[in-house]
Motif scaffolding. Structure first.
Motif, short mmCIF file in Angstrom:
data_model
loop_
_atom_site.label_atom_id
_atom_site.label_comp_id
_atom_site.label_asym_id
_atom_site.label_seq_id
_atom_site.Cartn_x
_atom_site.Cartn_y
_atom_site.Cartn_z
N TRP A 106 1.36 -4.85 1.63
CA TRP A 106 2.01 -5.67 2.76
C TRP A 106 2.33 -5.32 4.04
CZ3 TRP A 106 6.95 -5.24 4.96
CH2 TRP A 106 7.48 -6.29 5.63
N ASN A 107 2.80 -3.83 4.01
CA ASN A 107 3.23 -3.25 5.10
C ASN A 107 1.98 -3.28 5.99
OD1 ASN A 107 4.78 -1.72 6.99
ND2 ASN A 107 3.35 0.14 6.39
N SER A 166 -3.54 -13.87 -2.66
CA SER A 166 -3.29 -12.88 -1.86
C SER A 166 -2.16 -13.22 -0.97
CB SER A 166 -4.36 -12.25 -1.15
OG SER A 166 -5.37 -12.08 -2.08
N ILE A 167 -2.22 -14.33 -0.39
CA ILE A 167 -1.16 -14.74 0.26
C ILE A 167 0.22 -14.88 -0.30
CG2 ILE A 167 -0.08 -16.57 1.90
CD1 ILE A 167 -3.06 -17.25 2.63
N LEU A 168 0.33 -15.54 -1.20
CA LEU A 168 1.56 -16.08 -2.00
C LEU A 168 2.07 -14.41 -2.51
CD1 LEU A 168 3.48 -18.01 -3.11
CD2 LEU A 168 2.40 -18.08 -5.06
N SER A 169 1.11 -13.71 -3.15
CA SER A 169 1.51 -12.23 -3.65
C SER A 169 2.21 -11.45 -2.53
CB SER A 169 0.22 -11.48 -4.02
OG SER A 169 0.41 -10.14 -4.45
N SER A 170 1.65 -11.55 -1.23
CA SER A 170 2.05 -10.64 -0.34
C SER A 170 3.73 -11.13 0.26
CB SER A 170 1.29 -10.71 1.09
OG SER A 170 -0.04 -10.10 0.84
N LEU A 171 3.74 -12.41 -0.14
CA LEU A 171 5.03 -13.05 0.39
C LEU A 171 6.39 -12.37 -0.52
CD1 LEU A 171 4.21 -16.59 1.45
CD2 LEU A 171 4.93 -14.67 2.84
N PHE A 172 5.74 -12.06 -1.73
CA PHE A 172 6.80 -11.55 -2.64
C PHE A 172 6.65 -10.17 -2.87
CE2 PHE A 172 6.83 -16.30 -3.36
CZ PHE A 172 8.08 -16.52 -3.21
N ILE A 173 5.71 -9.47 -3.02
CA ILE A 173 5.60 -8.14 -3.54
C ILE A 173 5.30 -7.47 -2.41
CG2 ILE A 173 3.93 -6.55 -5.26
CD1 ILE A 173 3.65 -8.90 -7.08
N GLN A 174 6.28 -6.83 -1.89
CA GLN A 174 6.07 -6.08 -0.68
C GLN A 174 6.18 -4.55 -0.83
OE1 GLN A 174 8.56 -8.05 2.01
NE2 GLN A 174 7.47 -9.88 2.05
N ASN A 175 6.45 -4.02 -1.92
CA ASN A 175 6.76 -2.67 -2.01
C ASN A 175 5.82 -2.01 -3.09
OD1 ASN A 175 9.55 -2.95 -0.61
ND2 ASN A 175 10.42 -3.56 -2.56
N GLN A 176 4.62 -2.88 -3.35
CA GLN A 176 3.64 -2.12 -4.38
C GLN A 176 2.20 -2.74 -3.87
OE1 GLN A 176 4.63 -3.47 -8.23
NE2 GLN A 176 6.64 -2.53 -8.34
N VAL A 302 8.31 -12.57 6.53
CA VAL A 302 9.07 -13.20 5.74
C VAL A 302 8.96 -12.72 4.56
CG1 VAL A 302 9.78 -15.30 4.60
CG2 VAL A 302 9.06 -15.27 7.14
N ASN A 303 10.18 -12.26 3.80
CA ASN A 303 10.39 -11.95 2.59
C ASN A 303 10.66 -13.08 1.56
OD1 ASN A 303 11.18 -10.83 -0.15
ND2 ASN A 303 12.19 -8.92 0.75
N ARG A 307 14.13 -16.30 0.18
CA ARG A 307 14.25 -17.82 0.43
C ARG A 307 14.07 -18.30 -1.18
NH1 ARG A 307 11.63 -19.43 5.38
NH2 ARG A 307 12.13 -17.76 6.94
N CYS A 308 13.89 -17.43 -2.03
CA CYS A 308 14.03 -18.02 -3.40
C CYS A 308 14.38 -16.89 -4.23
CB CYS A 308 12.52 -18.49 -3.80
SG CYS A 308 12.41 -19.02 -5.48
N ARG A 309 15.71 -16.62 -4.69
CA ARG A 309 16.06 -15.78 -5.42
C ARG A 309 15.76 -15.68 -6.84
NH1 ARG A 309 17.22 -11.52 -2.65
NH2 ARG A 309 18.20 -10.70 -4.36
#
Length: 327
Positions: A106-107, A166-176, A302-303, A307-309
């Motif tokens: 993500w970074n 990949s897009i949906l994964s990047s929106l949620f998994i941002q530390n791996q 956006v994380n 938006r969706c805990r």
């Protein structure tokens, strides 16, 4: 009697459905693209293992004093040997090597403008177990689809589904990091589901086919709640595949296929049924809007968890047996 025989044969001919026509001609395409994808994935894994070179990494990191379990696995393979199983239990390279060669990060996608990783990551695999499982699924699912619909449509579904995952994964998994063709594979499953729905009238064993397909999808999504499995890529690819299936895989009506054999003055049916046109238009709009919104959110940093805990439980459900990584 002769007249009755002629009439009965005529009725039988009229009852010959489009499903029968497609069953006869479903192998009209030779499947070559799916085998090429398999070879490309295997070749890319070999390249990754060559670059990884565990023995050299082992030496550079000074692991000579560590225990046996911390040494390269399958050391007889030389530079193709695997990272220590404690580091990578899937028999594969290090995460640093995967990141170097195009893993989804993500970074780097957002802050270093390396958007190409949204595509490159689907050609990488975390280990030989990961690779074999995905390639077996790809052959099982993809070959028949390519035989029925050709390489162009199947190729588009495969690539765009992987991109959507990949897009949906990047929106949620941002530390791996994330790698694998699973998003593309779920896209093919989604396309099979929408193909069944949009061509519902031509199938005979509708309920059996639908139940079997839904069971396969649900089982695979359930596996995604285990730790270290990127279920967001699965879901993103699946949703993209469903929409792409409605757009690319509708079959013409049998009456339109047989239009050349109709008597003079008899009007042929339209190529597609009304609901197929509606599904095509709605899916195309949702597909375009979904990709645009997803990309805009991604590059704005956006994380998704903000938006969706509750979405954290979509990819990993903590139990007494394992814990989930904090998003």
């Amino acid at each position: 009697m002769a007249g009755e025989d002629i009439e009965s044969r005529g009725v039988e001919k009229n009852n010959y459905s489009s499903a029968d026509a497609f069953e006869e001609g479903e192998n009209q395409w030779a499947s070559w693209l799916i085998p090429v994808f398999v070879v490309a994935n295997v070749a890319m894994f070999l390249v990754v293992m060559y670059v990884n070179n565990c023995p050299r990494d082992f030496k550079n990191r000074g692991w000579s004093l560590l225990g046996h379990n911390d040494k390269c696995a399958a050391r007889f393979l030389g530079r193709f040997s695997f990272q220590p199983l404690r580091e990578n239990p899937l028999f594969g390279p290090s995460s640093a090597t995967l990141e170097k060669l195009g893993a989804l990060n993500w970074n780097k996608v957002v802050h270093r403008h390396q958007g190409w990783r949204l595509i490159s990551c689907i050609w990488l695999h975390a280990g030989i177990i990961h690779l074999i499982a995905n390639m077996m699924s790809l052959v099982f699912i993809g070959v028949r689809l390519e035989q029925q619909f050709g390489f162009v449509r199947v190729g588009v579904i495969y690539l765009l589904s992987g991109f959507g995952g990949s897009i949906l994964s990047s929106l949620f998994i941002q530390n791996q990091i994330s790698v694998g063709a699973s998003g593309s594979l779920f896209g093919l499953l989604g396309a099979m589901l929408s193909e069944l729905i949009t061509n519902w009238s031509i199938y005979t064993n509708k309920i059996v086919a639908l139940s079997t397909l839904l069971f396969i999808v649900l089982v695979n999504l359930a596996v995604g709640i285990l730790p270290h499995v990127d279920n967001f890529a699965h879901i993103g690819g699946f949703l993209a595949g469903i929409l792409l299936g409605f757009v690319l895989l509708p079959r013409p009506q049998f009456g339109w296929i047989e239009r050349h054999n109709l008597p003079v003055g008899v009007r042929a049916k339209s190529k597609y049924k009304g609901y197929q046109y509606v599904l095509w238009l709605v899916s195309l709009i949702l597909l375009i809007v979904g990709f645009m919104v997803g990309l805009v959110m991604l590059f704005r940093g956006v994380n998704g968890y903000e938006r969706c805990r509750w979405c954290r439980y979509v990819s990993c459900v903590p139990t007494s047996k394992w814990e989930c990584d904090e998003p």
